[in-house]
Design a protein around this motif. Structure first.
Motif, PDB file in Angstrom:
ATOM      1  N   ASN A 198      62.368  -3.625  36.265  1.00  0.00           N
ATOM      2  CA  ASN A 198      62.615  -2.433  37.079  1.00  0.00           C
ATOM      3  C   ASN A 198      61.679  -1.286  36.710  1.00  0.00           C
ATOM      4  OD1 ASN A 198      64.557  -3.519  38.769  1.00  0.00           O
ATOM      5  ND2 ASN A 198      66.208  -3.054  37.363  1.00  0.00           N
ATOM      6  N   LEU A 199      61.307  -1.177  35.439  1.00  0.00           N
ATOM      7  CA  LEU A 199      60.348  -0.157  35.025  1.00  0.00           C
ATOM      8  C   LEU A 199      59.007  -0.387  35.715  1.00  0.00           C
ATOM      9  CD1 LEU A 199      59.278   2.201  33.376  1.00  0.00           C
ATOM     10  CD2 LEU A 199      59.082   0.662  31.417  1.00  0.00           C
ATOM     11  N   ASN A 200      58.584  -1.625  35.803  1.00  0.00           N
ATOM     12  CA  ASN A 200      57.324  -1.925  36.485  1.00  0.00           C
ATOM     13  C   ASN A 200      57.408  -1.627  37.980  1.00  0.00           C
ATOM     14  OD1 ASN A 200      55.244  -2.830  34.572  1.00  0.00           O
ATOM     15  ND2 ASN A 200      56.807  -4.317  33.996  1.00  0.00           N
ATOM     16  N   PHE A 201      58.560  -1.883  38.602  1.00  0.00           N
ATOM     17  CA  PHE A 201      58.742  -1.484  39.997  1.00  0.00           C
ATOM     18  C   PHE A 201      58.662   0.036  40.112  1.00  0.00           C
ATOM     19  CE2 PHE A 201      60.696  -5.690  40.933  1.00  0.00           C
ATOM     20  CZ  PHE A 201      59.944  -5.988  42.056  1.00  0.00           C
ATOM     21  N   PHE A 202      59.312   0.737  39.205  1.00  0.00           N
ATOM     22  CA  PHE A 202      59.301   2.204  39.179  1.00  0.00           C
ATOM     23  C   PHE A 202      57.856   2.715  39.090  1.00  0.00           C
ATOM     24  CE2 PHE A 202      59.322   6.165  36.715  1.00  0.00           C
ATOM     25  CZ  PHE A 202      60.181   6.950  37.459  1.00  0.00           C
ATOM     26  N   LEU A 203      57.059   2.142  38.206  1.00  0.00           N
ATOM     27  CA  LEU A 203      55.678   2.584  38.018  1.00  0.00           C
ATOM     28  C   LEU A 203      54.791   2.243  39.211  1.00  0.00           C
ATOM     29  CD1 LEU A 203      55.134   1.680  34.268  1.00  0.00           C
ATOM     30  CD2 LEU A 203      55.489   3.952  35.243  1.00  0.00           C
ATOM     31  N   SER A 204      55.110   1.152  39.897  1.00  0.00           N
ATOM     32  CA  SER A 204      54.286   0.730  41.033  1.00  0.00           C
ATOM     33  C   SER A 204      54.620   1.498  42.310  1.00  0.00           C
ATOM     34  CB  SER A 204      54.454  -0.767  41.291  1.00  0.00           C
ATOM     35  OG  SER A 204      55.719  -1.030  41.876  1.00  0.00           O
ATOM     36  N   GLY A 205      55.778   2.161  42.324  1.00  0.00           N
ATOM     37  CA  GLY A 205      56.200   2.874  43.520  1.00  0.00           C
ATOM     38  C   GLY A 205      56.881   1.972  44.539  1.00  0.00           C
ATOM     39  N   GLU A 206      57.020   0.679  44.211  1.00  0.00           N
ATOM     40  CA  GLU A 206      57.692  -0.258  45.114  1.00  0.00           C
ATOM     41  C   GLU A 206      59.192  -0.251  44.842  1.00  0.00           C
ATOM     42  OE1 GLU A 206      56.006  -4.176  45.371  1.00  0.00           O
ATOM     43  OE2 GLU A 206      54.058  -3.408  44.748  1.00  0.00           O
ATOM     44  N   LYS A 207      59.944  -0.718  45.826  1.00  0.00           N
ATOM     45  CA  LYS A 207      61.394  -0.805  45.651  1.00  0.00           C
ATOM     46  C   LYS A 207      61.725  -2.004  44.766  1.00  0.00           C
ATOM     47  CE  LYS A 207      62.978   1.548  49.701  1.00  0.00           C
ATOM     48  NZ  LYS A 207      64.049   1.613  50.648  1.00  0.00           N
ATOM     49  N   PRO A 208      62.691  -1.833  43.874  1.00  0.00           N
ATOM     50  CA  PRO A 208      63.096  -2.962  43.031  1.00  0.00           C
ATOM     51  C   PRO A 208      63.873  -4.001  43.830  1.00  0.00           C
ATOM     52  CG  PRO A 208      64.527  -1.105  42.681  1.00  0.00           C
ATOM     53  CD  PRO A 208      63.445  -0.641  43.604  1.00  0.00           C
ATOM     54  N   THR A 209      63.943  -5.185  43.279  1.00  0.00           N
ATOM     55  CA  THR A 209      64.699  -6.251  43.939  1.00  0.00           C
ATOM     56  C   THR A 209      66.139  -6.288  43.449  1.00  0.00           C
ATOM     57  OG1 THR A 209      63.996  -7.820  42.258  1.00  0.00           O
ATOM     58  CG2 THR A 209      62.662  -7.684  44.257  1.00  0.00           C
ATOM     59  N   GLU A 210      66.447  -5.470  42.468  1.00  0.00           N
ATOM     60  CA  GLU A 210      67.798  -5.450  41.900  1.00  0.00           C
ATOM     61  C   GLU A 210      68.428  -4.094  42.168  1.00  0.00           C
ATOM     62  OE1 GLU A 210      67.864  -7.424  37.934  1.00  0.00           O
ATOM     63  OE2 GLU A 210      65.719  -7.410  38.276  1.00  0.00           O
ATOM     64  N   THR A 211      69.730  -4.066  42.137  1.00  0.00           N
ATOM     65  CA  THR A 211      70.437  -2.827  42.466  1.00  0.00           C
ATOM     66  C   THR A 211      70.919  -2.079  41.224  1.00  0.00           C
ATOM     67  OG1 THR A 211      72.507  -4.031  42.651  1.00  0.00           O
ATOM     68  CG2 THR A 211      71.230  -3.709  44.670  1.00  0.00           C
ATOM     69  N   ASN A 212      70.519  -2.508  40.038  1.00  0.00           N
ATOM     70  CA  ASN A 212      71.034  -1.871  38.837  1.00  0.00           C
ATOM     71  C   ASN A 212      70.045  -0.890  38.214  1.00  0.00           C
ATOM     72  OD1 ASN A 212      69.286  -3.857  38.068  1.00  0.00           O
ATOM     73  ND2 ASN A 212      70.507  -4.591  36.364  1.00  0.00           N
ATOM     74  N   LEU A 213      69.251  -0.240  39.033  1.00  0.00           N
ATOM     75  CA  LEU A 213      68.379   0.812  38.530  1.00  0.00           C
ATOM     76  C   LEU A 213      69.220   2.026  38.155  1.00  0.00           C
ATOM     77  CD1 LEU A 213      65.343   0.943  40.969  1.00  0.00           C
ATOM     78  CD2 LEU A 213      65.248   0.627  38.524  1.00  0.00           C
ATOM     79  N   PRO A 214      68.819   2.742  37.145  1.00  0.00           N
ATOM     80  CA  PRO A 214      69.535   3.984  36.829  1.00  0.00           C
ATOM     81  C   PRO A 214      69.375   4.976  37.975  1.00  0.00           C
ATOM     82  CG  PRO A 214      68.026   3.385  35.069  1.00  0.00           C
ATOM     83  CD  PRO A 214      67.771   2.462  36.213  1.00  0.00           C
ATOM     84  N   ARG A 215      70.334   5.841  38.124  1.00  0.00           N
ATOM     85  CA  ARG A 215      70.251   6.865  39.155  1.00  0.00           C
ATOM     86  C   ARG A 215      69.334   7.977  38.670  1.00  0.00           C
ATOM     87  NH1 ARG A 215      73.410   5.304  42.975  1.00  0.00           N
ATOM     88  NH2 ARG A 215      75.476   4.485  42.635  1.00  0.00           N
ATOM     89  N   SER A 216      68.555   8.556  39.597  1.00  0.00           N
ATOM     90  CA  SER A 216      67.654   9.648  39.228  1.00  0.00           C
ATOM     91  C   SER A 216      68.336  10.981  39.404  1.00  0.00           C
ATOM     92  CB  SER A 216      66.388   9.606  40.044  1.00  0.00           C
ATOM     93  OG  SER A 216      66.671   9.527  41.415  1.00  0.00           O
TER      94      SER A 216
END
Length: 79
Positions: A61-79
């Motif tokens: 998920n960190l790599n998705f965050f850095l790439s600007g793409e949406k993650p494939t999982e729903t357990n990202l921390p809330r911003s």
């Protein structure tokens, strides 16, 4: 997503120094590790395990965050 920028074997400080924008994600996940003494010798996997976080999910998920793409999982921390 392109080639992952960060791996779980990468040092915490190494990741934050190389990708400063990752600090925001670490903080959203409740990991202020980069300000901790342990960050000088721990890798991301060790930091995650110390905080009860699955390192594979965190790094993916960190790599998705850095790439600007949406993650494939729903357990990202809330911003």
């Amino acid at each position: 997503m392109n080639e992952p920028k960060i791996t779980k074997s990468m040092g915490i400080l190494e990741a934050v120094e190389k990708y400063p924008e990752s600090q925001r994600y670490f903080l959203m996940a409740g990991m202020s590790c980069f300000g901790c003494m342990a960050a000088q010798f721990e890798n991301i996997e060790e930091g995650c395990l110390a905080h009860g976080i699955d390192p594979d999910v965190f790094v993916r998920n960190l790599n998705f965050f850095l790439s600007g793409e949406k993650p494939t999982e729903t357990n990202l921390p809330r911003s």
